[in-house]
Design a protein around this motif. Structure first.
Motif, PDB file in Angstrom:
ATOM      1  N   ALA A  78      65.445  74.763  88.335  1.00  0.00           N
ATOM      2  CA  ALA A  78      63.944  75.048  88.413  1.00  0.00           C
ATOM      3  C   ALA A  78      63.551  76.682  88.679  1.00  0.00           C
ATOM      4  N   ARG A  81      64.339  78.755  85.734  1.00  0.00           N
ATOM      5  CA  ARG A  81      63.039  78.550  84.819  1.00  0.00           C
ATOM      6  C   ARG A  81      61.826  79.340  85.020  1.00  0.00           C
ATOM      7  N   ARG A  95      60.544  72.077  77.417  1.00  0.00           N
ATOM      8  CA  ARG A  95      59.210  71.971  77.302  1.00  0.00           C
ATOM      9  C   ARG A  95      58.407  73.252  77.716  1.00  0.00           C
ATOM     10  N   TRP A  98      55.960  75.313  82.922  1.00  0.00           N
ATOM     11  CA  TRP A  98      55.397  74.290  84.324  1.00  0.00           C
ATOM     12  C   TRP A  98      55.777  72.992  84.016  1.00  0.00           C
ATOM     13  N   VAL A  99      55.733  72.585  82.868  1.00  0.00           N
ATOM     14  CA  VAL A  99      56.333  70.960  82.576  1.00  0.00           C
ATOM     15  C   VAL A  99      57.820  70.909  83.177  1.00  0.00           C
ATOM     16  N   ASP A 100      58.608  72.028  82.691  1.00  0.00           N
ATOM     17  CA  ASP A 100      59.949  71.862  83.094  1.00  0.00           C
ATOM     18  C   ASP A 100      60.199  72.172  84.689  1.00  0.00           C
ATOM     19  N   VAL A 102      58.064  71.422  86.859  1.00  0.00           N
ATOM     20  CA  VAL A 102      57.408  70.279  87.953  1.00  0.00           C
ATOM     21  C   VAL A 102      58.588  68.833  87.600  1.00  0.00           C
ATOM     22  N   THR A 103      59.120  68.842  86.452  1.00  0.00           N
ATOM     23  CA  THR A 103      59.803  67.585  86.391  1.00  0.00           C
ATOM     24  C   THR A 103      61.165  67.782  87.120  1.00  0.00           C
ATOM     25  N   VAL A 104      61.732  68.968  86.761  1.00  0.00           N
ATOM     26  CA  VAL A 104      62.910  69.056  87.529  1.00  0.00           C
ATOM     27  C   VAL A 104      63.074  69.262  88.971  1.00  0.00           C
ATOM     28  N   THR A 105      61.834  69.660  89.464  1.00  0.00           N
ATOM     29  CA  THR A 105      61.562  69.708  91.106  1.00  0.00           C
ATOM     30  C   THR A 105      61.502  68.297  91.452  1.00  0.00           C
ATOM     31  N   THR A 106      60.436  67.475  90.886  1.00  0.00           N
ATOM     32  CA  THR A 106      60.282  65.944  91.163  1.00  0.00           C
ATOM     33  C   THR A 106      61.807  65.385  91.179  1.00  0.00           C
ATOM     34  N   LEU A 107      62.689  65.655  90.436  1.00  0.00           N
ATOM     35  CA  LEU A 107      63.965  64.978  90.151  1.00  0.00           C
ATOM     36  C   LEU A 107      64.720  65.219  91.288  1.00  0.00           C
TER      37      LEU A 107
END
Length: 123
Positions: A78, A81, A95, A98-100, A102-107
């Motif tokens: 993250a 990125r 993607r 910001w989608v990358d 948010v997704t990686v941080t959430t995981l």
């Protein structure tokens, strides 16, 4: 034709100003040269190596440390990125930025929670 026109046509071309006087002469700095293409994959391989280390730690039966290392790898992804420009991020760009992130941080947060609540295995 005038004599000047003939001399211009026959005379060797003048050197470009940034080439210097000859092969051994000084050279003025030109525009920044582009880095090699494989350099864009370095962040990806750093994340991949950290992720692999976390999987090895999990395989060695350290169920609290392994997911924490994997979460660190995801947070590293993250950060890469977020900080690196699109032409230097390589395969970490899937993607939109910001989608990358948010997704990686959430995981990563979910893996940290998993590592926190996982029971300690007794030997």
């Amino acid at each position: 034709m005038s004599r000047e026109a003939v001399e211009e046509a026959v005379a060797p071309e003048a050197q470009a100003p940034d080439e210097g006087p000859g092969p051994g002469g000084p050279r003025r700095p030109g525009p920044a040269e582009e880095p090699p293409g494989w350099l864009a994959q370095v962040p990806y391989f750093l994340v991949l190596a950290t992720m692999s280390a976390g999987i090895v730690v999990v395989a060695a039966a350290y169920f609290k440390r392994g997911p924490a290392i994997i979460a660190g790898a995801l947070l590293l992804a993250a950060a890469f990125r977020f900080l690196l420009p699109p032409e230097r991020i390589g395969m970490l760009a899937v993607r939109s930025r910001w989608v990358d992130i948010v997704t990686v941080t959430t995981l990563a947060v979910l893996l940290i929670v998993l590592a926190w609540v996982a029971p300690q295995l007794s030997a």
